[in-house]
Design an enzyme around this catalytic site. Structure first.
Site, short mmCIF file in Angstrom:
data_model
loop_
_atom_site.label_atom_id
_atom_site.label_comp_id
_atom_site.label_asym_id
_atom_site.label_seq_id
_atom_site.Cartn_x
_atom_site.Cartn_y
_atom_site.Cartn_z
N CYS A 154 0.81 -1.40 0.24
CA CYS A 154 0.03 0.13 -0.06
C CYS A 154 1.04 1.07 -0.05
CB CYS A 154 -1.02 0.01 1.41
SG CYS A 154 -1.96 1.59 1.39
N CYS A 173 -5.56 0.28 5.95
CA CYS A 173 -5.89 1.93 5.89
C CYS A 173 -7.10 2.34 4.90
CB CYS A 173 -4.85 2.83 5.77
SG CYS A 173 -4.35 2.72 3.95
N CYS A 205 -6.71 -1.87 0.27
CA CYS A 205 -5.90 -2.24 1.53
C CYS A 205 -6.70 -2.27 2.71
CB CYS A 205 -5.03 -0.79 1.68
SG CYS A 205 -3.92 -0.93 3.42
N CYS A 241 0.35 3.13 3.64
CA CYS A 241 0.73 2.53 4.94
C CYS A 241 1.54 1.34 4.78
CB CYS A 241 -0.59 2.33 5.84
SG CYS A 241 -1.42 0.64 4.98
N ASP A 264 21.74 -4.56 -17.04
CA ASP A 264 21.28 -5.38 -16.00
C ASP A 264 20.30 -6.65 -16.76
OD1 ASP A 264 20.94 -7.16 -14.05
OD2 ASP A 264 20.41 -5.48 -12.58
#
Length: 450
Positions: A208, A233, A230, A211, A358
């Protein structure tokens, strides 16, 4: 226009003419020459255009092309960087190529823009709209993690507070920051919203943004995209203004689906490309183009160079698909799983700056699915052929069905000898460009790269 800008523009247009008349093209060199003389030349080149900027990790090129196709239902001319050259030099080259709008009129431009180049471009051009596709882990050497990438885009958006931000509402990060801009969201609403599930443990972007609790989903489309919420929250997906309401059929070369309960079809496969079509539909509707005209635009869509492009090589039907990160690769593998006929699989891995140096991302690709598909022959090549060869070996690809060819000239020469009519080539950006160049020289692609 200042004297410096006039000289820069003249030099750029001259180099563009020379390259396209005598050298067969060149997408960014005129822009490099022009910006060397006047780094701020875009201020003058773009002042007579309403600009739409398309950015995000995956899907920029096809989304841009589909938006252009849709806008042609309303506008006679739409300027765009059709070759996908999406950094500032390529954008300048795009304007150098264009005919100037009629006096007293504004042209319209749809520009695919590299995430790290949004801010430098918006410093010179104030767009009318931003279209955001998604943010996935990609080229960590250039962008860093997804939060860094998104911040690069936000830094540009905040310089144009009056521009509409049209975002993928299924992407959790896109609703996480307060913006001065008006915002509209699009997404998928084709499943019952009655589940409480979590994404796979190896999925990026599932914390989230408020939070840091693990996000849950009513349903997942792929990766971290879906109807998220979420439980800690209350953060959740925003209301969607434009929705995919049904996915009717998916094949490697087509997708049938409904947006806002009206049926559409595009001549390209993959759930990720339905997102791209939805974004283009959303732009069209925001600019007053009817659903019927958008349907016509989709039906006249052609394959977009190098991203998912069909080419005839002798009696072989060759499809070149760009891959550059785990999420995109997994979606392409998902697309291949819908292929009903036997096919040959070619994977080409380079690690130049434009690819991302990479290559560890290949270990997050779901290559283990490939041995279970109807693949008669595997081939690996490119500068980092040893890496991709070993990855397929670990994935369980049988050695007797796997040939290794580092030289891309020889990879192309091998195509007529592959045992199947259908051939899929998955390639990173510079490998894709090199293969296209070879195919062009051999006459399989007409016109080369614009």
């Amino acid at each position: 226009m200042t004297l410096q800008s006039s000289i820069a523009t003249l030099a750029g247009k001259s180099s563009y003419w020379f390259l396209h008349t005598f050298m067969g093209g060149g997408s960014s060199l005129p822009g490099k020459i022009t910006t060397k003389i006047d780094p701020n030349v875009l201020k003058d080149l773009g002042e007579n255009y309403d600009v739409i900027i398309v950015s995000g990790t995956n899907g920029k090129t096809l989304t841009t092309a589909l938006i252009v196709q849709v806008l042609k239902e309303k506008y006679s001319e739409v300027l765009t960087n059709k070759s996908g050259s999406n950094m500032i030099q390529g954008i300048v080259s795009t304007f150098l190529e264009a005919k100037n709008p009629k006096k007293g009129e504004k042209g319209i431009a749809v520009l695919e823009v590299d995430e790290a180049n949004v801010k430098p471009i918006v410093e010179q051009i104030k767009p009318k709209m931003f279209v955001l596709t998604n943010i996935f882990r990609d080229q960590l050497d250039r962008y860093g993690e997804i939060y860094t990438t998104y911040q690069k885009i936000l830094d540009g958006i905040k310089l144009a507070p009056d521009a509409l931000v049209l975002s993928n509402g299924d992407e959790p990060i896109f609703n996480s920051k307060e913006l001065p801009n008006p915002q509209v969201f699009y997404g998928f609403a084709d499943q019952p919203a009655d589940q409480n599930i979590k994404a796979d443990p190896n999925t990026d972007g599932v914390l989230c943004p408020i939070c840091q609790h693990i996000l849950h989903y009513h349903y997942i489309i792929y990766a971290n995209l879906g109807d998220y919420f979420c439980p800690n929250c209350g953060y959740h997906r925003p209301n969607l203004a434009f929705k995919v309401t049904e996915v009717a059929e998916r094949t490697p070369i087509s997708s049938k689906f409904s947006i806002d309960n009206q049926a559409y079809e595009i001549g390209i496969g993959g759930t990720y490309n339905i997102y791209n079509a939805l974004a283009a539909y959303s732009v069209g509707r925001e600019l007053g183009i009817s659903a019927e005209k958008i349907k016509h635009a989709f039906e006249s869509n052609k394959r977009i160079f190098g991203r998912q492009e069909e080419i005839k090589v002798g009696d072989k039907d060759v499809t070149i698909i760009l891959v550059k990160n785990p999420v995109g690769t997994n979606q392409v593998i998902d697309l291949l799983s819908t292929e009903k006929e036997p096919f040959s699989f070619v994977a080409l891995l380079n690690a130049n700056y434009a690819d991302g140096i990479d290559t560890s991302w290949i270990w997050d690709g779901e290559f283990e699915r490939l041995p279970h598909m109807n693949i008669k022959q595997f081939e690996t090549g490119g500068q980092r052929y040893k890496d991709i060869t070993f990855r397929l070996k670990v994935a369980g690809v049988p050695a007797d069905k796997h040939q290794i060819q580092s030289d891309l000239e020889k990879v192309v020469a091998d195509i007529p000898n592959l045992p199947t009519k259908k051939v899929y080539i998955l390639a990173t950006y510079t490998a894709m460009m090199q293969v296209r160049s070879i195919l062009t020289k051999k006459g399989y692609i007409k016109g080369g790269v614009n």
